[in-house]
Design a protein around this motif. Structure first.
Motif, PDB file in Angstrom:
ATOM      1  N   ASP A   1       0.985  -0.967  -0.129  1.00  0.00           N
ATOM      2  CA  ASP A   1       0.225  -0.046  -0.176  1.00  0.00           C
ATOM      3  C   ASP A   1       0.367   1.598  -0.007  1.00  0.00           C
ATOM      4  OD1 ASP A   1      -1.927  -1.184  -0.361  1.00  0.00           O
ATOM      5  OD2 ASP A   1      -2.655  -1.273   2.483  1.00  0.00           O
TER       6      ASP A   1
ATOM      7  N   PHE B   1      -2.205   9.851   8.576  1.00  0.00           N
ATOM      8  CA  PHE B   1      -3.837   9.514   8.154  1.00  0.00           C
ATOM      9  C   PHE B   1      -3.757  10.818   8.165  1.00  0.00           C
ATOM     10  CE2 PHE B   1      -8.006   9.172  10.004  1.00  0.00           C
ATOM     11  CZ  PHE B   1      -9.211   8.542   8.456  1.00  0.00           C
TER      12      PHE B   1
ATOM     13  N   SER C   1      -6.311  13.096   5.633  1.00  0.00           N
ATOM     14  CA  SER C   1      -7.286  13.311   5.490  1.00  0.00           C
ATOM     15  C   SER C   1      -7.080  14.946   5.419  1.00  0.00           C
ATOM     16  CB  SER C   1      -7.861  13.167   6.454  1.00  0.00           C
ATOM     17  OG  SER C   1      -7.298  11.743   7.019  1.00  0.00           O
TER      18      SER C   1
ATOM     19  N   HIS D   1      -7.123  16.272   2.083  1.00  0.00           N
ATOM     20  CA  HIS D   1      -7.679  15.672   1.448  1.00  0.00           C
ATOM     21  C   HIS D   1      -9.271  15.661   0.988  1.00  0.00           C
ATOM     22  CE1 HIS D   1     -10.957  12.754  -1.120  1.00  0.00           C
ATOM     23  NE2 HIS D   1     -11.294  12.102   0.813  1.00  0.00           N
TER      24      HIS D   1
ATOM     25  N   VAL E   1      -8.332   9.271  -1.847  1.00  0.00           N
ATOM     26  CA  VAL E   1      -9.479   9.332  -1.184  1.00  0.00           C
ATOM     27  C   VAL E   1      -9.051   7.259  -1.062  1.00  0.00           C
ATOM     28  CG1 VAL E   1     -12.031   7.963  -1.978  1.00  0.00           C
ATOM     29  CG2 VAL E   1     -11.643  10.326  -2.947  1.00  0.00           C
ATOM     30  N   LYS E   2      -8.432   6.994  -2.282  1.00  0.00           N
ATOM     31  CA  LYS E   2      -7.963   5.759  -1.951  1.00  0.00           C
ATOM     32  C   LYS E   2      -7.089   5.463  -0.521  1.00  0.00           C
ATOM     33  CE  LYS E   2      -5.076   1.916  -3.984  1.00  0.00           C
ATOM     34  NZ  LYS E   2      -4.199   1.787  -3.807  1.00  0.00           N
TER      35      LYS E   2
ATOM     36  N   ASP F   1      -6.305   7.273   2.017  1.00  0.00           N
ATOM     37  CA  ASP F   1      -7.220   8.151   2.899  1.00  0.00           C
ATOM     38  C   ASP F   1      -7.734   6.546   4.009  1.00  0.00           C
ATOM     39  OD1 ASP F   1      -8.050  10.422   4.692  1.00  0.00           O
ATOM     40  OD2 ASP F   1      -9.767   9.059   4.648  1.00  0.00           O
ATOM     41  N   ARG F   2      -8.306   5.521   2.979  1.00  0.00           N
ATOM     42  CA  ARG F   2      -9.244   4.445   3.358  1.00  0.00           C
ATOM     43  C   ARG F   2      -7.836   3.751   3.548  1.00  0.00           C
ATOM     44  NH1 ARG F   2     -13.128   4.322  -1.308  1.00  0.00           N
ATOM     45  NH2 ARG F   2     -14.833   5.281  -0.683  1.00  0.00           N
ATOM     46  N   GLU F   3      -6.744   3.286   2.960  1.00  0.00           N
ATOM     47  CA  GLU F   3      -5.719   2.360   3.353  1.00  0.00           C
ATOM     48  C   GLU F   3      -4.978   3.380   4.528  1.00  0.00           C
ATOM     49  OE1 GLU F   3      -5.074   1.380  -1.137  1.00  0.00           O
ATOM     50  OE2 GLU F   3      -3.484   2.220  -0.186  1.00  0.00           O
TER      51      GLU F   3
ATOM     52  N   ASN G   1      -6.385   4.465   6.710  1.00  0.00           N
ATOM     53  CA  ASN G   1      -6.379   4.217   8.000  1.00  0.00           C
ATOM     54  C   ASN G   1      -6.144   2.623   8.612  1.00  0.00           C
ATOM     55  OD1 ASN G   1      -9.759   5.288   9.863  1.00  0.00           O
ATOM     56  ND2 ASN G   1     -10.544   2.983   8.366  1.00  0.00           N
ATOM     57  N   PHE G   2      -6.667   1.543   7.268  1.00  0.00           N
ATOM     58  CA  PHE G   2      -6.121   0.455   7.403  1.00  0.00           C
ATOM     59  C   PHE G   2      -5.126   0.038   8.435  1.00  0.00           C
ATOM     60  CE2 PHE G   2      -4.481  -2.956   6.324  1.00  0.00           C
ATOM     61  CZ  PHE G   2      -4.906  -3.863   7.341  1.00  0.00           C
TER      62      PHE G   2
END
Length: 315
Positions: free
Chosen positions: A76, A135, A139, A142, A155-156, A158-160, A162-163
């Motif tokens: 990632d 993040f 964020s 973003h 967008v992509k 930010d989500r990863e 967070n994981f």
């Protein structure tokens, strides 16, 4: 085509319209954007060898599944770096030269990654702390970024991110329930918490590139982002019975750092020399400029294949 002036640019940004290409911006906007993107790209890139370093000793990993998860996180991070470097290439930057021919000390990632992560415990604290910092920063970009291509690409990312931070927090909670692992966890927190406070850069009073707010690359200042990070991290550590040198001050309505900050850091011992008192940010900048113990190794790891391929020079 009419040249874009500062007045036209700032009016576009204030009205909420995104910048979609260099032709819609001034040279100062583009140069500031490049500086911001390079820091983001370098940070994502160097996190890959930093995280891989923590998996060299398999005895620290609970299971092979943890190794697979870490490799997924590394993948990632490399993908996130590719996005930022692609943005730079679209802005006219020679990214091959930037990544593969730059001297190690010229890379712009946070100093924290130059201090080796040497166990799975240190890795999960890095996920919980460093990825939380990433993040918080991304964020904010973003939500507020005035440069359309980067805003959409995040967008992509930010989500990863967070994981990644959730992975760290999950395992911090698991280890906090084991007395022996909790001691190891506390040792990692002791040196990594303050390194992450440094992550957000100079205090607002000393910030050098104010165009990040002016041009809307991001919406929050360094000190505001540091507060946001503490608002998540301090309660997490307190809930796990981990000690951190910060607390929430009800009267001030903000988090207060309880140790000398900035402070001298012994990078070999991974220990803060708080007993020596507070140092200046000039001292910190000097340490950052020198880079840390893993800088040359990590950059060499990234550049090795390219240098072997082009041993005779780029043609």
């Amino acid at each position: 085509m009419t040249a874009v002036t500062e007045e036209i640019l700032l009016e576009r940004i204030r009205s909420g319209r995104l910048i979609e290409s260099p032709e819609q911006a001034t040279e100062r906007y583009i140069e500031g954007l490049k500086r911001t993107l390079i820091v983001s790209a370098d940070t994502e890139l160097i996190s890959a060898p930093a995280y891989m370093n923590a998996t060299k000793d398999f005895s620290t990993l609970p299971s092979v599944n943890n190794y697979i998860t870490v490799m997924g996180i590394v993948q990632d991070e490399l993908g996130h770096a590719h996005i930022a470097y692609r943005m730079l290439r679209d802005l006219g930057v020679d990214t091959e030269e930037l990544v593969y021919e730059r001297e190690p000390r010229k890379f712009k990632y946070p100093y924290a990654f130059d201090v080796p992560l040497e166990s799975f415990t240190e890795l999960v604290v890095a996920n919980g702390f460093y990825d939380r910092a990433g993040f918080v920063l991304l964020s904010d970009i973003h939500r507020n970024c005035s440069y359309g291509p980067w805003k959409r690409a995040l967008v992509k990312v930010d989500r990863e991110e967070n994981f990644h931070l959730r992975h760290g927090e999950k395992w911090m909670k698991v280890f906090a329930r084991d007395p022996e692992k909790k001691e190891e966890l506390q040792r990692a927190v002791d040196w990594m918490f303050v390194l992450t406070l440094e992550w957000f850069g100079l205090p607002d009073s000393l910030k050098r590139h104010n165009e990040q707010i002016e041009y809307g690359y991001k919406g929050s200042t360094n000190d505001q982002l540091r507060q946001t990070w503490m608002s998540h991290t301090v309660p997490l550590c307190e809930s796990l019975g981990l000690k951190v040198p910060a607390h929430y001050d009800e009267e001030l309505g903000e988090y207060v750092i309880d140790c000398p900050f900035p402070a001298q850091f012994d990078e070999e011992e991974k220990r803060w020399l708080f007993e020596e008192g507070q140092i200046s940010w000039d001292d910190v900048l000097e340490r950052w400029k020198k880079r840390g113990p893993k800088n040359e190794e990590y950059v060499a790891h990234i550049q090795r294949g390219y240098k072997e391929l082009y041993a005779g020079g780029r043609g």
